[in-house]
Design a protein around this motif. Structure first.
Motif, PDB file in Angstrom:
ATOM      1  N   UNK A 127       0.791  -1.248   0.011  1.00 21.18           N
ATOM      2  CA  UNK A 127      -0.152  -0.098   0.137  1.00 21.18           C
ATOM      3  C   UNK A 127       0.914   1.257  -0.055  1.00 21.18           C
ATOM      4  N   UNK A 128       2.045   1.220   0.137  1.00 21.63           N
ATOM      5  CA  UNK A 128       3.144   2.371  -0.011  1.00 21.63           C
ATOM      6  C   UNK A 128       3.461   2.611  -1.353  1.00 21.63           C
ATOM      7  N   UNK A 129       3.042   1.779  -2.321  1.00 22.77           N
ATOM      8  CA  UNK A 129       3.685   2.056  -3.580  1.00 22.77           C
ATOM      9  C   UNK A 129       2.843   3.270  -4.414  1.00 22.77           C
ATOM     10  N   UNK A 130       1.755   3.393  -4.540  1.00 23.96           N
ATOM     11  CA  UNK A 130       1.011   4.261  -5.332  1.00 23.96           C
ATOM     12  C   UNK A 130       1.685   5.741  -5.238  1.00 23.96           C
ATOM     13  N   UNK A 131       1.992   6.154  -4.022  1.00 23.90           N
ATOM     14  CA  UNK A 131       2.445   7.407  -3.818  1.00 23.90           C
ATOM     15  C   UNK A 131       3.848   7.893  -4.670  1.00 23.90           C
ATOM     16  N   UNK A 132       4.490   6.809  -5.128  1.00 28.08           N
ATOM     17  CA  UNK A 132       6.047   6.858  -5.749  1.00 28.08           C
ATOM     18  C   UNK A 132       6.002   6.273  -7.281  1.00 28.08           C
ATOM     19  N   UNK A 133       4.878   6.267  -7.860  1.00 24.44           N
ATOM     20  CA  UNK A 133       4.805   5.634  -9.026  1.00 24.44           C
ATOM     21  C   UNK A 133       3.948   6.945  -9.957  1.00 24.44           C
ATOM     22  N   UNK A 134       4.134   6.916 -11.232  1.00 28.38           N
ATOM     23  CA  UNK A 134       3.418   7.916 -11.905  1.00 28.38           C
ATOM     24  C   UNK A 134       1.597   7.598 -12.049  1.00 28.38           C
ATOM     25  N   UNK A 135       0.912   8.441 -12.523  1.00 26.95           N
ATOM     26  CA  UNK A 135      -0.612   8.225 -12.501  1.00 26.95           C
ATOM     27  C   UNK A 135      -0.838   7.132 -13.712  1.00 26.95           C
ATOM     28  N   UNK A 136      -1.459   6.047 -13.215  1.00 24.38           N
ATOM     29  CA  UNK A 136      -1.811   4.883 -14.214  1.00 24.38           C
ATOM     30  C   UNK A 136      -2.231   3.762 -13.621  1.00 24.38           C
ATOM     31  N   UNK A 137      -2.462   2.578 -14.250  1.00 23.73           N
ATOM     32  CA  UNK A 137      -2.880   1.445 -13.545  1.00 23.73           C
ATOM     33  C   UNK A 137      -1.815   0.759 -12.814  1.00 23.73           C
ATOM     34  N   UNK A 138      -2.098   0.148 -11.899  1.00 21.43           N
ATOM     35  CA  UNK A 138      -1.132  -0.631 -11.114  1.00 21.43           C
ATOM     36  C   UNK A 138      -1.561  -2.186 -11.052  1.00 21.43           C
ATOM     37  N   UNK A 139      -0.725  -3.013 -11.582  1.00 18.85           N
ATOM     38  CA  UNK A 139      -0.945  -4.365 -11.641  1.00 18.85           C
ATOM     39  C   UNK A 139      -0.580  -5.005 -10.307  1.00 18.85           C
ATOM     40  N   UNK A 140      -1.421  -6.257 -10.016  1.00 16.85           N
ATOM     41  CA  UNK A 140      -1.041  -7.157  -8.959  1.00 16.85           C
ATOM     42  C   UNK A 140      -0.664  -8.367  -9.403  1.00 16.85           C
ATOM     43  N   UNK A 141       0.441  -9.126  -9.494  1.00 15.71           N
ATOM     44  CA  UNK A 141       0.369 -10.224  -9.988  1.00 15.71           C
ATOM     45  C   UNK A 141       0.561 -11.207  -8.893  1.00 15.71           C
ATOM     46  N   UNK A 142      -0.652 -12.042  -8.846  1.00 17.93           N
ATOM     47  CA  UNK A 142      -0.693 -12.963  -7.628  1.00 17.93           C
ATOM     48  C   UNK A 142      -1.769 -12.430  -6.735  1.00 17.93           C
ATOM     49  N   UNK A 205      -2.368 -11.117 -23.520  1.00 17.57           N
ATOM     50  CA  UNK A 205      -2.653  -9.680 -23.777  1.00 17.57           C
ATOM     51  C   UNK A 205      -1.256  -8.800 -23.895  1.00 17.57           C
ATOM     52  N   UNK A 206      -1.223  -7.718 -24.661  1.00 19.98           N
ATOM     53  CA  UNK A 206      -0.128  -7.072 -24.775  1.00 19.98           C
ATOM     54  C   UNK A 206       0.101  -6.010 -23.775  1.00 19.98           C
ATOM     55  N   UNK A 207       0.796  -6.097 -22.776  1.00 17.16           N
ATOM     56  CA  UNK A 207       0.801  -5.140 -21.351  1.00 17.16           C
ATOM     57  C   UNK A 207       2.236  -4.130 -21.620  1.00 17.16           C
ATOM     58  N   UNK A 208       2.769  -3.957 -22.660  1.00 19.00           N
ATOM     59  CA  UNK A 208       4.166  -3.244 -23.004  1.00 19.00           C
ATOM     60  C   UNK A 208       3.983  -1.856 -22.482  1.00 19.00           C
ATOM     61  N   UNK A 209       4.589  -1.410 -21.572  1.00 21.34           N
ATOM     62  CA  UNK A 209       4.301   0.169 -21.127  1.00 21.34           C
ATOM     63  C   UNK A 209       3.221   0.567 -20.536  1.00 21.34           C
ATOM     64  N   UNK A 210       2.440  -0.502 -20.119  1.00 21.46           N
ATOM     65  CA  UNK A 210       1.202  -0.320 -19.534  1.00 21.46           C
ATOM     66  C   UNK A 210       0.993   0.210 -18.253  1.00 21.46           C
ATOM     67  N   UNK A 211       1.944  -0.142 -17.173  1.00 19.60           N
ATOM     68  CA  UNK A 211       1.562  -0.228 -15.951  1.00 19.60           C
ATOM     69  C   UNK A 211       2.443   1.042 -15.184  1.00 19.60           C
TER      70      UNK A 211
END
Length: 338
Positions: A127-142, A205-211
């Motif tokens: 839950x600490x990740x969103x503030x340090x990444x750009x605006x955009x979707x976040x993937x959860x693998x698992x 599906x193609x996820x290049x540069x998506x997250x």
């Protein structure tokens, strides 16, 4: 559907003490694997489908000794099923519900009763990740039962999450018993969880540069997936990030720490301890000088967590996360050979 035998048992390490219980039909008759003073067990809860007569006798003896120490509480197996990928068991307790998976029956998700989405475990770190990444979707693998997604959507209700899970039966059970379907509904601020039943490491599906960010929590039989021990796989995952995106990873513990006395592990300490965690070592090879690490406290399982993209401005990060995370985020360190 995998039937639970009357001689099934749960083992857990809670507060460095080991507890045993036997299972009769759907209710645990001696549910002493959780201390009354704890809200939840430590997140390593093997569930034994079968026991030999000798093992069962030992379990009964241990249970008898513990009976004088612990008050009886009720625990139930809500559902149990075998899928192509997992042996899935959902356990209900007074305080929480747990999703146990694979042959180890480790707890892969928890939902607390009473509405508190904090877990006091590595899921809170995500839950600490969103503030340090750009605006955009976040993937959860698992994705599992959605524990990390639930807390993230509570704290950042406008975030767009994509939860990847390879096991369609697991998702079906999580929707039915872990309130996952509630997370798939849009929040009042437009946030959402989109569930994808697919192989996160080989997406259809193609996820290049998506997250903007990727959370990796991928395990099988209690270990980080073998594919994540390959440098090329980390390069592939990084290609799915938008510029300045980051990957945060649950890297489990280290084998060098053995239980030596009184059920207490001999801890390996120091700034170079990350080198004993194979997953972090591989990540450091993939991204030299750009991986940082931290370790959850003993009370939260002693998991290692890793982050790509270098060490953020810790002071700024601390100011942007909820108060409960403001001090923990200051503990991140760059992986450096000492």
């Amino acid at each position: 559907m995998a039937a639970l035998s009357s001689t099934s048992c749960l083992h857990s390490l809670a507060g460095h003490e080991r507890y045993f219980l036997s299972c009769k039909t759907s209710q645990f008759s001696k549910p002493s694997f959780i201390k009354p003073s704890l809200k939840k067990p430590r997140f390593s809860v093997p569930f034994c489908i079968k026991q030999s007569d000798r093992d069962q006798k030992q379990i009964q003896q241990e249970s008898s000794r513990e009976e004088d120490k612990e008050d009886d509480e009720d625990y139930w197996v809500v559902t149990a099923v075998r899928s192509k990928y997992n042996e899935i068991v959902i356990v209900d307790t007074v305080d929480a519900r747990y999703l146990l998976l694979d042959s180890t029956k480790n707890a892969h998700s928890v939902i607390n009763k009473g509405g508190d989405n904090w877990t006091d475990s590595y899921w809170d770190e995500f839950a600490s990740l969103p503030p340090i990444v750009p605006d955009g979707p976040i993937a959860i693998y698992g994705l599992g039962g959605g524990t990390a997604a639930r807390l993230i959507l509570e704290l950042y209700p406008s975030v767009q999450l994509e939860g990847w899970e390879i096991d369609d039966i697991l998702i079906e059970k999580a929707r039915e018993y872990m309130e996952l379907s509630e997370l798939e509904k849009p929040t009042p601020k437009g946030g959402s969880l989109r569930v994808l039943v697919d192989d996160a490491l080989s997406p259809s599906e193609d996820v290049s540069g998506k997250y903007a960010g990727i959370i990796v929590d991928l395990f099988a039989d209690g270990k980080v997936l073998d594919q994540l021990q390959q440098v090329q796989m980390w390069h592939d995952l990084a290609s799915r990030l938008m510029p300045n995106g980051r990957i945060m990873v649950n890297c489990a513990g280290i084998e060098e720490e053995k239980v030596v006395t009184n059920e207490k592990p001999k801890l390996v300490l120091g700034d170079s301890v990350w080198m004993l965690n194979h997953t972090i070592k591989v990540m450091s090879e993939a991204f030299p000088g750009q991986v940082c690490w931290k370790r959850t406290p003993d009370s939260e399982g002693l998991n290692f967590v890793a982050l790509t993209g270098g060490v953020p401005d810790l002071s700024d990060w601390s100011n942007k996360v909820p108060v409960r995370l403001s001090e923990p985020v200051k503990q991140w360190k760059l992986c450096e050979d000492l």
